[in-house]
Motif scaffolding. Sequence first.
Motif, PDB file in Angstrom:
ATOM      1  N   ALA A   1       0.829  -1.207   0.000  1.00  0.00           N
ATOM      2  CA  ALA A   1       0.000   0.000   0.000  1.00  0.00           C
ATOM      3  C   ALA A   1       0.863   1.257   0.000  1.00  0.00           C
ATOM      4  O   ALA A   1       0.507   2.270  -0.609  1.00  0.00           O
ATOM      5  CB  ALA A   1      -0.941  -0.007   1.197  1.00  0.00           C
ATOM      6  N   ALA A   2       2.014   1.196   0.663  1.00  0.00           N
ATOM      7  CA  ALA A   2       2.923   2.352   0.658  1.00  0.00           C
ATOM      8  C   ALA A   2       3.502   2.572  -0.737  1.00  0.00           C
ATOM      9  O   ALA A   2       3.654   3.723  -1.182  1.00  0.00           O
ATOM     10  CB  ALA A   2       4.050   2.131   1.665  1.00  0.00           C
TER      11      ALA A   2
ATOM     12  N   ASP B   1      -7.360   4.205   1.145  1.00  0.00           N
ATOM     13  CA  ASP B   1      -7.003   5.022   2.302  1.00  0.00           C
ATOM     14  C   ASP B   1      -5.598   5.603   2.175  1.00  0.00           C
ATOM     15  O   ASP B   1      -5.351   6.753   2.547  1.00  0.00           O
ATOM     16  CB  ASP B   1      -7.092   4.184   3.577  1.00  0.00           C
ATOM     17  N   ALA B   2      -4.663   4.810   1.648  1.00  0.00           N
ATOM     18  CA  ALA B   2      -3.290   5.293   1.494  1.00  0.00           C
ATOM     19  C   ALA B   2      -3.237   6.498   0.574  1.00  0.00           C
ATOM     20  O   ALA B   2      -2.535   7.476   0.852  1.00  0.00           O
ATOM     21  CB  ALA B   2      -2.395   4.182   0.962  1.00  0.00           C
TER      22      ALA B   2
ATOM     23  N   LEU C   1      -7.093  -0.638   1.700  1.00  0.00           N
ATOM     24  CA  LEU C   1      -5.868   0.017   2.156  1.00  0.00           C
ATOM     25  C   LEU C   1      -5.302   0.937   1.081  1.00  0.00           C
ATOM     26  O   LEU C   1      -4.718   1.981   1.390  1.00  0.00           O
ATOM     27  CB  LEU C   1      -4.833  -1.027   2.559  1.00  0.00           C
ATOM     28  N   TYR C   2      -5.443   0.561  -0.181  1.00  0.00           N
ATOM     29  CA  TYR C   2      -4.947   1.409  -1.266  1.00  0.00           C
ATOM     30  C   TYR C   2      -5.711   2.724  -1.306  1.00  0.00           C
ATOM     31  O   TYR C   2      -5.117   3.804  -1.466  1.00  0.00           O
ATOM     32  CB  TYR C   2      -5.100   0.693  -2.613  1.00  0.00           C
TER      33      TYR C   2
ATOM     34  N   ILE D   1      -0.337   6.838   4.522  1.00  0.00           N
ATOM     35  CA  ILE D   1      -0.074   5.640   5.302  1.00  0.00           C
ATOM     36  C   ILE D   1       1.228   5.842   6.065  1.00  0.00           C
ATOM     37  O   ILE D   1       2.212   6.344   5.515  1.00  0.00           O
ATOM     38  CB  ILE D   1      -0.001   4.401   4.383  1.00  0.00           C
TER      39      ILE D   1
ATOM     40  N   GLU E   1       0.717   4.214  -2.704  1.00  0.00           N
ATOM     41  CA  GLU E   1       0.556   5.626  -2.363  1.00  0.00           C
ATOM     42  C   GLU E   1       1.574   6.484  -3.107  1.00  0.00           C
ATOM     43  O   GLU E   1       1.227   7.494  -3.737  1.00  0.00           O
ATOM     44  CB  GLU E   1       0.712   5.826  -0.860  1.00  0.00           C
TER      45      GLU E   1
ATOM     46  N   LEU F   1      -2.421   2.865   9.282  1.00  0.00           N
ATOM     47  CA  LEU F   1      -3.087   2.988   7.992  1.00  0.00           C
ATOM     48  C   LEU F   1      -3.934   4.248   7.948  1.00  0.00           C
ATOM     49  O   LEU F   1      -5.015   4.320   8.527  1.00  0.00           O
ATOM     50  CB  LEU F   1      -3.977   1.754   7.741  1.00  0.00           C
ATOM     51  N   GLY F   2      -3.435   5.238   7.260  1.00  0.00           N
ATOM     52  CA  GLY F   2      -4.214   6.456   7.081  1.00  0.00           C
ATOM     53  C   GLY F   2      -4.374   7.277   8.339  1.00  0.00           C
ATOM     54  O   GLY F   2      -5.248   8.129   8.416  1.00  0.00           O
TER      55      GLY F   2
END
Length: 305
Positions: free
Chosen positions: A74-75, A106-107, A103-104, A112, A78, A179-180
Amino acid sequence: MRPTLIVVTGATGVGKTSTALTLAEALRCPIIGADSRQVYRDLPIGTAAPTAAEQRRVPHHLVGFLPLTATYTAADYESQALSLLDTLFATHDVAIVTGGSMLYVDALCSGIDSIPTIRDDIRRQLLDEWQRNGLDPLVDELRRRDPVHAAVCDLKNPRRVLHALEVCRQSGRPFSSFLGGQHRERPFHILRIGLERDREDLFARIARRVDQMMADGLADEARRALPYRHLNALQTVGYRELFAHFDGEWTLHEAVEKIKRNTRVYAKKQMTWFKRDAGTFWFHPDHADAMLRLAADVIENQTNI
């Protein structure tokens, strides 16, 4: 005038791809994927990736660009998505991001936190516990340590459970707190649009989609990916069940029914996650005109919703 990012989210099977295409064609803007499995180029059927025809209708980015062996977080998403938006917003006032990877999304929208590097002793200890006692005690621990993440995590996926617990044990913090959590300011306006349907309608669509995937060759796609079954990219609904069928654990019919059931479970987890955000505007996918009116108002008035 700052540019606007329209985020189209919702459960798997709800109709995100077709809705995003409709909005993108009306707004003359590109689409960015936000799906942790569609990033891999060899899984188009099982991930319901945009087809070649759909990608000809509207330019798509961050779809089908990685080999199965690549590690992608996810990082990473982002960073790459923000860099891509810098380029796209040089020539477009609007861009759409769509996908069901919680997660993507939110990132990209909120940022993130940097997840700590896991010590070898913690990683080895968790692997040893899993091998000796199975996954259930570790799932129970994750529920105690981080009920927020446990509510949306694929608790049948050992890699997901072990990674979340690695972070919990290493940091002393819930995995979800990374996360976020910082809610970083972005140099663009964000409009979140959520798609929802009646549950029976959604589940019927999921069943039909799985049947269509099988007709399109999902079993063959999974068999080609079988040598890579240990990779994180394949620890997901659709492939796990077919791998079990190839192992002789289930008949093909049983595997398909389990894909449908597990997809329904995942869809419910997605809705639990996305409903957390009170700033999301929810629509039935058939109401694209209403979505476009809202988007026009946000773009014109520069309102960050």
